[in-house]
Design a protein around this motif. Sequence first.
Motif, PDB file in Angstrom:
ATOM      1  N   ARG A 182      44.646  34.154  -5.744  1.00  0.00           N
ATOM      2  CA  ARG A 182      44.790  33.546  -4.058  1.00  0.00           C
ATOM      3  C   ARG A 182      44.625  32.033  -4.316  1.00  0.00           C
ATOM      4  N   GLN A 219      45.210  36.696   0.442  1.00  0.00           N
ATOM      5  CA  GLN A 219      44.925  38.062   0.304  1.00  0.00           C
ATOM      6  C   GLN A 219      45.082  39.117   1.757  1.00  0.00           C
ATOM      7  N   PRO A 220      44.745  40.137   2.256  1.00  0.00           N
ATOM      8  CA  PRO A 220      44.342  41.047   0.663  1.00  0.00           C
ATOM      9  C   PRO A 220      45.690  41.421   0.185  1.00  0.00           C
ATOM     10  N   SER A 279      44.546  42.357  -3.711  1.00  0.00           N
ATOM     11  CA  SER A 279      44.523  43.000  -4.359  1.00  0.00           C
ATOM     12  C   SER A 279      45.098  43.978  -3.966  1.00  0.00           C
ATOM     13  N   ASP A 327      40.490  47.367  -7.970  1.00  0.00           N
ATOM     14  CA  ASP A 327      40.862  46.177  -7.205  1.00  0.00           C
ATOM     15  C   ASP A 327      39.740  45.318  -7.659  1.00  0.00           C
ATOM     16  N   GLY A 358      38.547  42.130  -6.642  1.00  0.00           N
ATOM     17  CA  GLY A 358      38.321  41.244  -5.776  1.00  0.00           C
ATOM     18  C   GLY A 358      39.020  40.056  -6.093  1.00  0.00           C
ATOM     19  N   GLN A 394      37.987  36.368  -4.945  1.00  0.00           N
ATOM     20  CA  GLN A 394      37.370  35.609  -4.403  1.00  0.00           C
ATOM     21  C   GLN A 394      39.058  33.990  -3.942  1.00  0.00           C
ATOM     22  N   ASP A 415      40.539  32.351  -6.996  1.00  0.00           N
ATOM     23  CA  ASP A 415      40.377  33.755  -8.182  1.00  0.00           C
ATOM     24  C   ASP A 415      41.818  33.423  -9.131  1.00  0.00           C
TER      25      ASP A 415
END
Length: 134
Positions: A7, A105-106, A109, A119, A121, A123, A126
Amino acid sequence: MRVHLCRHAEAVAAEPGEADERRELTGAGRYGAKLLGERLASLDEPPRSVVTSPLTRAVQTAEPVAELLGCEVLIRDELAPGATADSLRTAVEGLEGPVAAVCHQPDCSGIVLALTGHDPGFQVGDSFALELGS
């Protein structure tokens, strides 16, 4: 192929009337992108290529990652917002892995959920390693 799905790092909040595509990284985001690059470069088998969404914040995340890995940034429209597991496959097609792929995102995920059933997750800044089959 091993893909490190990343991300983008922290970006400035959108101002009213500002184009979302042009949002840049914050100072903390620039530092986070460098840390992401260092983490990926320290892997036993680091990425050989970096692909990214064309949006400014993703490109600004990908640039220090690619610099630390000693490769160039390849911009892929398939990783723009709305990316899916299929568009990720298209974005890395023909590349020798492993590959780092920077998107949003999203979508991050959603891609991992579609491919693994969970998922982790995401941040900002990440990454998650996954095996991308055909």
